[in-house]
Scaffold this active site. Sequence first.
Site, PDB file in Angstrom:
ATOM      1  CG  HIS A  60      -2.003   1.002   1.155  1.00 57.86           C
ATOM      2  ND1 HIS A  60      -3.271   0.780   1.642  1.00 57.86           N
ATOM      3  CD2 HIS A  60      -2.023   2.263   0.652  1.00 57.86           C
ATOM      4  CE1 HIS A  60      -4.018   1.854   1.449  1.00 57.86           C
ATOM      5  NE2 HIS A  60      -3.273   2.775   0.854  1.00 57.86           N
ATOM      6  NE  ARG A  64       0.719  11.514  -3.357  1.00 58.43           N
ATOM      7  CZ  ARG A  64      -0.356  11.061  -2.723  1.00 58.43           C
ATOM      8  NH1 ARG A  64      -1.296  10.406  -3.394  1.00 58.43           N
ATOM      9  NH2 ARG A  64      -0.510  11.278  -1.445  1.00 58.43           N
ATOM     10  CG  ASP A 152      -6.115   3.583  -0.782  1.00 59.99           C
ATOM     11  OD1 ASP A 152      -6.690   3.308   0.269  1.00 59.99           O
ATOM     12  OD2 ASP A 152      -5.119   4.326  -0.843  1.00 59.99           O
ATOM     13  CG  ASP A 305      -2.220   4.956   3.235  1.00 55.24           C
ATOM     14  OD1 ASP A 305      -2.057   5.190   2.021  1.00 55.24           O
ATOM     15  OD2 ASP A 305      -3.227   5.329   3.868  1.00 55.24           O
ATOM     16  CG  HIS A 309       0.067  15.102   0.572  1.00 55.70           C
ATOM     17  ND1 HIS A 309      -0.686  15.098  -0.587  1.00 55.70           N
ATOM     18  CD2 HIS A 309      -0.476  14.152   1.370  1.00 55.70           C
ATOM     19  CE1 HIS A 309      -1.645  14.179  -0.492  1.00 55.70           C
ATOM     20  NE2 HIS A 309      -1.539  13.586   0.682  1.00 55.70           N
TER      21      HIS A 309
HETATM   22  O1  DOR Z   1      -4.088   9.631   4.182  1.00 57.72           O
HETATM   23  C1  DOR Z   1      -4.331   9.184   3.080  1.00 57.72           C
HETATM   24  N1  DOR Z   1      -3.698   9.641   1.987  1.00 57.72           N
HETATM   25  N2  DOR Z   1      -5.256   8.234   2.956  1.00 57.72           N
HETATM   26  C2  DOR Z   1      -5.690   7.820   1.771  1.00 57.72           C
HETATM   27  O2  DOR Z   1      -6.543   6.972   1.731  1.00 57.72           O
HETATM   28  C3  DOR Z   1      -5.167   8.422   0.524  1.00 57.72           C
HETATM   29  C4  DOR Z   1      -3.833   8.972   0.732  1.00 57.72           C
HETATM   30  C5  DOR Z   1      -3.366   9.872  -0.381  1.00 57.72           C
HETATM   31  O3  DOR Z   1      -3.466   9.483  -1.548  1.00 57.72           O
HETATM   32  O4  DOR Z   1      -2.867  10.967  -0.096  1.00 57.72           O
HETATM   33 ZN    ZN Z   2      -3.761   4.738   0.666  1.00 57.34          ZN
END
Ligand code: DOR
Ligand code: ZN
Length: 425
Positions: A60, A64, A152, A305, A309
């Site tokens: 997971h 990007r 997701d 996960d 960003h």
């Molecule tokens: O915190 C998260 N960021 N949860 C998600 O389900 C998506 C992910 C993202 O793509 O930034």
């Molecule tokens: Zn995710």
Amino acid sequence: MGLVIKNAIIVNNDKIWDRPQDILCEDGKIVKIVSSINAGGHETVDAKGKKVLPGLIDIHVHLRQPGREDKETIETGSKAAVKGGFTTIMCMPNTNPVIDNPMTVEYIMHEANRVGLCHVYPIGSITKAQKDEELTDMAELKAAGCIAFSDDGKSVLNSRLFRLAMEYAKMLDVLIIEHCQDPLLTSGGVMNEGAVSTRVGLKGDPGIAETVTVGRDIEIARYLDARVHLAHMSLKRSCELIRWAKSQGVKVTAEACPHHFSLTDEACASFDTSTKVNPPLRAREDVQAIKEAIADGTIDCIVTDHAPHTKEDKEVGFDGAPFGLIGLETSLGLVIKELVKPEIINLPKMVDKMSTAPAKVIGLKSKGIIKEGFDADITIIDENKEWTVAKEGFVSKSKNSPFIGWKLSGQVECTICNGKVVYKV
Ligand code: DOR
Ligand code: ZN
């Protein structure tokens, strides 16, 4: 020329070997494990004093690319992965364009091959453009290389579509990974709904947004006798539902993330936007329950996960910031600090959660164990070495980690993928 790992104390999911071994890797495979190999003519790595694990597998990850290369690329994400000890990662389809067509799948695989650091498996979306309106052509995406499907970032809310997707996935023998969060219940929440959200005045996301979806998915899996994998479980109640479903023979598997067993919703009171994540950080009793569920087998896999960003995107108010934190480079350290050192799990169980079980869940039959004939994907660690997480230390393009300044245990010393050294301290 092959590669010989000397003096390897091997840790598989069943045991720690008591005597050091030499491991010969040739043509991407583990060909021999014996007490001594003459390394003449081969590249060597000395693992003396370290632990040698099957390469870690993270099913997971958000890479990007295509679309938001300012946050992460396949290249920078692969670098972060191998630094974190991962030799295989699966990337989620919420890119731009979405991974809902064979061209995008081929593009990602081609770029990952060019980078050549770790194995990258693209996850196809369940619905076209992740719009929850129409299914993708899963057979066509499987032919292009997708072994798992997910929307997701959000749930497939349309239960009829979700049922159909589960039926097709069963026929095609691919995995459905569900993000469990009903947005009608979440309704704009930015952190866990509870005492802390009330105190700090941030809008709460109630746990039932997750658990009603967990319940629905378990029921559909039971009805169809089909497999479902539940992403990033964050609640005590979710664990109870999964534990019960497994006891009934429902084909459900589940994953949890290091941040959900390392931090509580108290962390959001700092208004640090790197603590804003989906599903949100939860209450203390949930954190405890996730640890127990990892230990007792209710939770099968640990995943990151990894959600990079940019500073610009995250440096707005808590309400406006995107959800997500980076995890590839801190995962092993957090697992050792929070689970192994306190003896909640031992090293073989850690290997199970971070390599053997993920390989099994996604159907990679020659990964997840150090064994003759298996793929030469290997991670060498020093589980006792302590290090401090530093912003400048991240090789990921984004730095949105709530763990900066934390002292972690467990250092990746060397990562070997396909029999080649791809990372070394
Ligand atoms: O915190 C998260 N960021 N949860 C998600 O389900 C998506 C992910 C993202 O793509 O930034
Ligand atoms: Zn995710």
